[in-house]
Motif scaffolding. Sequence first.
Motif, PDB file in Angstrom:
ATOM      1  N   PHE A   1      42.877  39.911  30.876  1.00 13.24           N
ATOM      2  CA  PHE A   1      43.001  39.384  29.700  1.00 13.24           C
ATOM      3  C   PHE A   1      41.974  39.107  28.739  1.00 13.24           C
ATOM      4  O   PHE A   1      42.196  39.610  27.541  1.00 13.24           O
ATOM      5  CB  PHE A   1      43.630  37.932  29.981  1.00 13.24           C
ATOM      6  CG  PHE A   1      45.090  37.755  30.372  1.00 13.24           C
ATOM      7  CD1 PHE A   1      46.292  37.852  29.507  1.00 13.24           C
ATOM      8  CD2 PHE A   1      45.481  37.630  31.693  1.00 13.24           C
ATOM      9  CE1 PHE A   1      47.499  37.880  30.006  1.00 13.24           C
ATOM     10  CE2 PHE A   1      46.750  37.635  32.279  1.00 13.24           C
ATOM     11  CZ  PHE A   1      47.934  37.625  31.225  1.00 13.24           C
ATOM     12  N   LEU A   2      41.072  38.633  29.310  1.00 12.44           N
ATOM     13  CA  LEU A   2      39.547  38.722  28.275  1.00 12.44           C
ATOM     14  C   LEU A   2      39.347  40.020  27.689  1.00 12.44           C
ATOM     15  O   LEU A   2      39.235  40.204  26.708  1.00 12.44           O
ATOM     16  CB  LEU A   2      38.449  38.163  28.887  1.00 12.44           C
ATOM     17  CG  LEU A   2      37.226  37.904  28.411  1.00 12.44           C
ATOM     18  CD1 LEU A   2      37.366  37.225  26.966  1.00 12.44           C
ATOM     19  CD2 LEU A   2      36.109  37.489  29.267  1.00 12.44           C
ATOM     20  N   THR A   3      39.086  41.003  28.706  1.00  6.49           N
ATOM     21  CA  THR A   3      38.865  42.432  28.302  1.00  6.49           C
ATOM     22  C   THR A   3      39.968  42.985  27.089  1.00  6.49           C
ATOM     23  O   THR A   3      39.305  43.311  26.015  1.00  6.49           O
ATOM     24  CB  THR A   3      38.719  43.172  29.354  1.00  6.49           C
ATOM     25  OG1 THR A   3      37.788  42.724  30.246  1.00  6.49           O
ATOM     26  CG2 THR A   3      38.361  44.760  28.979  1.00  6.49           C
ATOM     27  N   ILE A   4      41.101  42.819  27.465  1.00  9.37           N
ATOM     28  CA  ILE A   4      42.102  43.569  26.721  1.00  9.37           C
ATOM     29  C   ILE A   4      42.281  42.673  25.299  1.00  9.37           C
ATOM     30  O   ILE A   4      42.188  43.412  24.288  1.00  9.37           O
ATOM     31  CB  ILE A   4      43.426  43.448  27.281  1.00  9.37           C
ATOM     32  CG1 ILE A   4      43.262  44.395  28.640  1.00  9.37           C
ATOM     33  CG2 ILE A   4      44.468  44.204  26.185  1.00  9.37           C
ATOM     34  CD1 ILE A   4      44.398  44.442  29.514  1.00  9.37           C
TER      35      ILE A   4
ATOM     36  N   ALA B   1      39.090  42.743  23.059  1.00 12.87           N
ATOM     37  CA  ALA B   1      38.920  43.964  22.535  1.00 12.87           C
ATOM     38  C   ALA B   1      39.726  44.266  21.353  1.00 12.87           C
ATOM     39  O   ALA B   1      39.377  44.776  20.269  1.00 12.87           O
ATOM     40  CB  ALA B   1      38.817  45.261  23.430  1.00 12.87           C
ATOM     41  N   ALA B   2      41.101  43.920  21.550  1.00  4.27           N
ATOM     42  CA  ALA B   2      42.125  44.132  20.752  1.00  4.27           C
ATOM     43  C   ALA B   2      41.896  43.250  19.407  1.00  4.27           C
ATOM     44  O   ALA B   2      41.906  43.556  18.259  1.00  4.27           O
ATOM     45  CB  ALA B   2      43.328  43.643  21.164  1.00  4.27           C
ATOM     46  N   PHE B   3      41.660  42.168  19.740  1.00  5.38           N
ATOM     47  CA  PHE B   3      41.212  41.097  18.433  1.00  5.38           C
ATOM     48  C   PHE B   3      39.788  41.531  17.454  1.00  5.38           C
ATOM     49  O   PHE B   3      39.843  41.498  16.325  1.00  5.38           O
ATOM     50  CB  PHE B   3      40.749  39.701  19.026  1.00  5.38           C
ATOM     51  CG  PHE B   3      40.806  38.566  17.985  1.00  5.38           C
ATOM     52  CD1 PHE B   3      42.012  38.166  17.437  1.00  5.38           C
ATOM     53  CD2 PHE B   3      39.863  37.791  17.598  1.00  5.38           C
ATOM     54  CE1 PHE B   3      42.033  37.188  16.507  1.00  5.38           C
ATOM     55  CE2 PHE B   3      39.849  36.795  16.786  1.00  5.38           C
ATOM     56  CZ  PHE B   3      41.061  36.452  16.118  1.00  5.38           C
TER      57      PHE B   3
ATOM     58  N   ASP C   1      49.639  49.326  18.954  1.00  6.35           N
ATOM     59  CA  ASP C   1      49.382  50.669  19.634  1.00  6.35           C
ATOM     60  C   ASP C   1      48.049  50.800  20.258  1.00  6.35           C
ATOM     61  O   ASP C   1      47.875  51.757  21.110  1.00  6.35           O
ATOM     62  CB  ASP C   1      49.201  51.776  18.441  1.00  6.35           C
ATOM     63  CG  ASP C   1      50.525  52.006  17.438  1.00  6.35           C
ATOM     64  OD1 ASP C   1      51.755  51.694  18.243  1.00  6.35           O
ATOM     65  OD2 ASP C   1      50.711  52.190  16.312  1.00  6.35           O
ATOM     66  N   SER C   2      47.175  50.189  19.990  1.00  7.03           N
ATOM     67  CA  SER C   2      45.788  50.215  20.758  1.00  7.03           C
ATOM     68  C   SER C   2      45.665  49.397  22.020  1.00  7.03           C
ATOM     69  O   SER C   2      45.022  49.784  22.685  1.00  7.03           O
ATOM     70  CB  SER C   2      44.690  49.277  19.962  1.00  7.03           C
ATOM     71  OG  SER C   2      44.842  47.864  19.975  1.00  7.03           O
TER      72      SER C   2
END
Length: 284
Positions: free
Chosen positions: A34-37, A40-42, A170-171
């Motif tokens: 969760f932290l990685t995705i 990174a999205a934020f 999309d990312s």
Amino acid sequence: MNAIIGIVVVLGSVIGGYVLSHGQLIVLVQPYEFLTIGGAAFGAFFISAPMSTAIDVLKHIPQIFTAKEDSKAFYLELLSLMYELFQLARRSGAVALDAHVNRPADSEVFRRYASVSKNKTVLNFICDNLKIVIAGNIEQHHYEAIMDTDISTRKHHDNMPAASVSKIADSLPGLGIVAAVLGIVITMGDINQPPEVLGKHIAAALVGTFLGVLLCYGFVGPMGSLLEHQAAAKQARLKVVKSALMGYSIGLAPILAVEYARRAIPSNVQPSMEELEEGMKKGG
């Protein structure tokens, strides 16, 4: 409310199907994925959007859960307001509108239509474009062009939050793959460990891909679509006002001007002519 229901249904369907297939919920609890995705999205969002857009998106997030669809009652109130303003201008001249459009908060006319007055975008659009009428003669095609420019500018601004959220969506599958690859890298570093340890590492990596796809198509993507619908609803309100003002500017009687506008209302909330006449009687 629909967004909350949708989230519950998505989670219930995915997790319910997983559990019924004898899956273990604990395996899906991977906070580092969760932290990685999510992180990174934020971060990618702030890279792609100027600060003003980022702030605007954050302001729109609560609307996903709280915004209500326009109702027939709202449009009846809007048309009744336009009718009363046109009637006032017809009886006393366009100059009689000056005090109302310059200080709508102090206007008895606008106060009678609270739903419209609370919508600052619609209120400003009405007042700004009536000021043009008061200022003097203007050719109809120029008047229409001014309103079209206003609507187009607002449309661009209103669509930016939806476009930004859709880009985030999309990312997410790609970022899920990034998390999964990192999980495989960790697994390869522990390749000498027993199968049960390697199995946990591989499961964690696959959860990263799962989360990226689920967040994209189950949550963030639909939120972007909802913001698009909300932006379209804002444009519909302005187009109704524009139709009324155009009808008035070409010399139609107030009742015909608002009837002209009634035809521009989306069909699912469009009042009938009889409902419009009744609403104008109550408003007046």
